[in-house]
Every structure is written in structure tokens, then in C-alpha cells.
Write a protein that holds these residues in place. Structure first.
Motif, PDB file in Angstrom:
ATOM      1  N   GLY A 180       0.956  -1.209   0.099  1.00 23.89           N
ATOM      2  CA  GLY A 180       0.131  -0.055   0.086  1.00 23.89           C
ATOM      3  C   GLY A 180       0.840   1.400   0.072  1.00 23.89           C
ATOM      4  N   TRP A 181       0.644   2.163  -0.961  1.00 22.63           N
ATOM      5  CA  TRP A 181       1.562   3.308  -1.350  1.00 22.63           C
ATOM      6  C   TRP A 181       1.095   4.325   0.012  1.00 22.63           C
ATOM      7  N   PHE A 182       0.081   4.221   0.741  1.00 22.56           N
ATOM      8  CA  PHE A 182      -0.166   5.285   1.923  1.00 22.56           C
ATOM      9  C   PHE A 182       0.267   4.628   3.117  1.00 22.56           C
ATOM     10  N   GLY A 194      10.547   2.200   4.480  1.00 24.12           N
ATOM     11  CA  GLY A 194       9.320   1.711   3.924  1.00 24.12           C
ATOM     12  C   GLY A 194       9.895   0.880   2.731  1.00 24.12           C
ATOM     13  N   VAL A 195       9.478  -0.580   2.689  1.00 23.09           N
ATOM     14  CA  VAL A 195       9.713  -1.344   1.681  1.00 23.09           C
ATOM     15  C   VAL A 195       8.308  -1.421   0.918  1.00 23.09           C
ATOM     16  N   TRP A 196       8.348  -1.256  -0.485  1.00 28.76           N
ATOM     17  CA  TRP A 196       7.274  -1.399  -1.304  1.00 28.76           C
ATOM     18  C   TRP A 196       7.098  -2.713  -2.103  1.00 28.76           C
ATOM     19  N   VAL A 197       6.145  -3.560  -1.706  1.00 32.51           N
ATOM     20  CA  VAL A 197       6.310  -4.738  -2.408  1.00 32.51           C
ATOM     21  C   VAL A 197       5.200  -4.494  -3.657  1.00 32.51           C
ATOM     22  N   ASN A 198       5.688  -4.277  -4.863  1.00 36.35           N
ATOM     23  CA  ASN A 198       4.871  -4.079  -5.927  1.00 36.35           C
ATOM     24  C   ASN A 198       4.140  -5.364  -6.475  1.00 36.35           C
ATOM     25  N   PRO A 203       3.102   1.412 -11.653  1.00 31.49           N
ATOM     26  CA  PRO A 203       4.107   2.515 -11.235  1.00 31.49           C
ATOM     27  C   PRO A 203       3.874   2.965  -9.666  1.00 31.49           C
ATOM     28  N   TRP A 204       4.823   3.509  -9.450  1.00 30.73           N
ATOM     29  CA  TRP A 204       4.801   4.087  -7.868  1.00 30.73           C
ATOM     30  C   TRP A 204       4.002   5.477  -8.108  1.00 30.73           C
ATOM     31  N   THR A 205       3.212   5.746  -7.082  1.00 35.08           N
ATOM     32  CA  THR A 205       2.526   6.854  -6.985  1.00 35.08           C
ATOM     33  C   THR A 205       3.241   8.084  -6.940  1.00 35.08           C
ATOM     34  N   GLU A 210       9.384   8.663  -1.993  1.00 36.60           N
ATOM     35  CA  GLU A 210       9.207   7.266  -2.523  1.00 36.60           C
ATOM     36  C   GLU A 210       9.909   6.452  -1.508  1.00 36.60           C
ATOM     37  N   PRO A 211       9.606   4.968  -1.647  1.00 37.76           N
ATOM     38  CA  PRO A 211       9.951   3.932  -0.810  1.00 37.76           C
ATOM     39  C   PRO A 211      11.386   3.848  -0.534  1.00 37.76           C
ATOM     40  N   HIS A 212      11.927   3.363   0.322  1.00 35.58           N
ATOM     41  CA  HIS A 212      13.504   3.115   0.679  1.00 35.58           C
ATOM     42  C   HIS A 212      13.767   1.889  -0.234  1.00 35.58           C
ATOM     43  N   LEU A 213      12.850   0.952  -0.668  1.00 32.02           N
ATOM     44  CA  LEU A 213      13.190  -0.141  -1.496  1.00 32.02           C
ATOM     45  C   LEU A 213      12.049  -0.810  -2.087  1.00 32.02           C
ATOM     46  N   GLU A 214      12.250  -1.009  -3.364  1.00 33.28           N
ATOM     47  CA  GLU A 214      10.894  -1.659  -4.190  1.00 33.28           C
ATOM     48  C   GLU A 214      11.352  -3.121  -4.623  1.00 33.28           C
ATOM     49  N   VAL A 215      10.185  -4.073  -4.046  1.00 34.29           N
ATOM     50  CA  VAL A 215      10.810  -5.533  -4.224  1.00 34.29           C
ATOM     51  C   VAL A 215       9.490  -6.081  -5.078  1.00 34.29           C
ATOM     52  N   ASP A 216       9.443  -7.176  -5.697  1.00 35.82           N
ATOM     53  CA  ASP A 216       8.196  -7.695  -6.202  1.00 35.82           C
ATOM     54  C   ASP A 216       7.616  -8.904  -5.366  1.00 35.82           C
ATOM     55  N   SER A 217       8.449  -9.290  -4.407  1.00 42.38           N
ATOM     56  CA  SER A 217       7.908 -10.286  -3.454  1.00 42.38           C
ATOM     57  C   SER A 217       8.862 -10.247  -2.128  1.00 42.38           C
ATOM     58  N   PHE A 218       8.305 -11.078  -1.063  1.00 44.61           N
ATOM     59  CA  PHE A 218       8.927 -11.097   0.207  1.00 44.61           C
ATOM     60  C   PHE A 218      10.568 -11.663   0.014  1.00 44.61           C
TER      61      PHE A 218
END
Length: 227
Positions: A180-182, A194-198, A203-205, A210-218
Motif C-alpha cells: 500500500g502506497w499510503f 519503507g519497503v514497497w512490495v509491487n 508504477p509508484w504513485t 518514495e519507498p526506500h526499497l521496491e521488491v516484487d516479493s518477500f
């Protein structure tokens, strides 16, 4: 993208709905009642979140399951479904049995070998109990932390600060992991990484930090932390 510091992390926290379990799978409960179950499930989820944020501002707390019931009522009516109260409640109960993302168990197991692992959620304790059971992660979690404990919803800083206190961790040593972006905004504002699981590859809002890290899975987070 902000810079992620793996050496600073001593505790990992996870969101629940949309991060551990897939809120889109709520459409299964809407089959046969609306013409577009996927769109209705999306509207249902959006209004659940709207209600939590309004509740924070007007100081009118209700447990998340009750807000989710209100949101289900709205979504059903918006899509022209004529259902009685008992049927509405049966539909709402899908939130006790949402599908778990495939990476959750394995990714959490890797992380739990080196870190305390918690769920920090808007969900009330009864919802979290069934979510943990459905996801099969009770043995890898240190604990769950509910907004119900402070009667304040994300992204208010109070719930993240409460989570830090409950975990006994300095807040800047927590990596909060969420789809969740919020939720990212709230965690960063409170002092967490903040770690964003995309989950959907979108795209990121463009709003907010911005998150500190973007990943696609745990597993992506486990890789980044070297576990």
C-alpha cells in the motif's frame, strides 16, 4: 528511490491486506450478485480505506471489520445488487478467507531466521487471527499488531509508533513492508524504512516520498537483507 540501509534493520513488519493476502480475491464472494465482481471488489476495498482515513480525522473509531461491512454494503448497492443483510454478511466474511500470495510463507521463513517478524495491520484481532491461520504463518510470526490496540488507522503515525513500542525496537530499525502506497507514506513519516512490495508491476504513485526499497516479493527483501 530513497536509499535502503539493510544494516540498520533489526525488525521486519508486514502489512496484511493486499500484502500477505490478496484483497482482489474478494471478488469470488461477489460472483452471482454483480455483473463485474472484480470492479465491485475494487470499489469495496477503496471504500474500506476511505472510511478508515475519515474515521481518523473525525475521531469515530469502529473496528475494521465493521468498516469493511459498511464498504461491502456500498459496493453492492453501487453495482445494483439487491441482497439481504444475512447475504451481505456472508459476502463480507470472505475477508476471513482471502487467498495468500505465493511468496509469503517462504519469504517470511527466510526473514524469520534472522529477524523478528510482525504483522502490523488495520485489521481487528479477530480478522488477524483468521488471516494468520489461513496464510499458515503463525509459526514464523513473532506477533500481530492491530490498529484496534490504539483505535487509530494507518497512515497515522500513532500506529507505527505503537508498533515500534510493541516490538521493543527503535523505530528507525524497522523495515515496514507493504503493497500500500499510503502505508509506505505513514511508515516513512513515522521514522521507519519503507519497503514497497509491487504486487501488480504498476508504477509508484507520484505523490509523497518514495519507498526506500521496491521488491516484487518477500524474497526480494530477504535477498536485499542477505538472508
Amino acid at each position: 528511490m530513497a536509499s535502503f540501509d539493510p544494516d540498520r534493520v533489526t525488525t521486519v513488519t508486514f502489512d496484511s491486506y493486499s500484502t500477505v493476502v490478496d484483497v482482489a480475491s474478494a471478488e469470488d464472494a461477489l460472483e452471482g450478485y454483480v455483473d463485474d465482481p472484480a470492479a465491485a471488489a475494487s470499489l469495496w476495498r477503496a471504500h474500506s480505506l476511505f472510511y478508515t482515513m475519515v474515521a481518523n480525522h473525525i475521531d469515530d473509531y469502529e473496528p475494521f471489520y465493521e468498516l469493511n461491512r459498511h464498504a461491502a454494503t456500498y459496493a453492492l448497492e453501487a453495482f445494483g445488487a439487491d441482497v439481504d443483510e444475512a447475504t451481505r454478511d456472508e459476502i463480507t466474511a470472505i475477508y476471513h478467507d482471502l487467498e495468500t500470495f505465493e511468496d509469503v510463507r517462504g519469504g517470511m521463513e527466510r526473514l524469520a531466521e534472522s529477524y523478528d517478524v510482525y504483522v502490523v495491520s488495520n485489521g481487528n484481532p479477530e480478522m488477524l487471527e483468521t488471516m494468520v491461520e489461513t496464510a499458515g504463518i503463525g509459526d514464523v510470526l513473532t506477533d500481530t499488531i492491530s490498529a484496534d490496540e490504539v483505535e487509530t488507522y494507518k497512515p497515522d503515525a500513532e500506529i507505527y509508533r505503537h508498533a515500534a513500542a510493541r516490538t521493543g525496537t527503535p523505530i528507525d530499525e524497522i523495515a515496514h513492508t507493504t503493497a500500500g502506497w499510503f502505508d509506505i507514506q505513514g511508515a516513512i513519516h513515522a521514522g521507519m524504512q519503507g519497503v514497497w512490495v509491487n504486487r501488480d508491476g504498476g508504477p509508484w504513485t507520484p505523490y509523497g516520498p518514495e519507498p526506500h526499497l521496491e521488491v516484487d516479493s518477500f524474497h526480494g527483501l530477504a535477498d536485499e537483507l542477505g538472508v
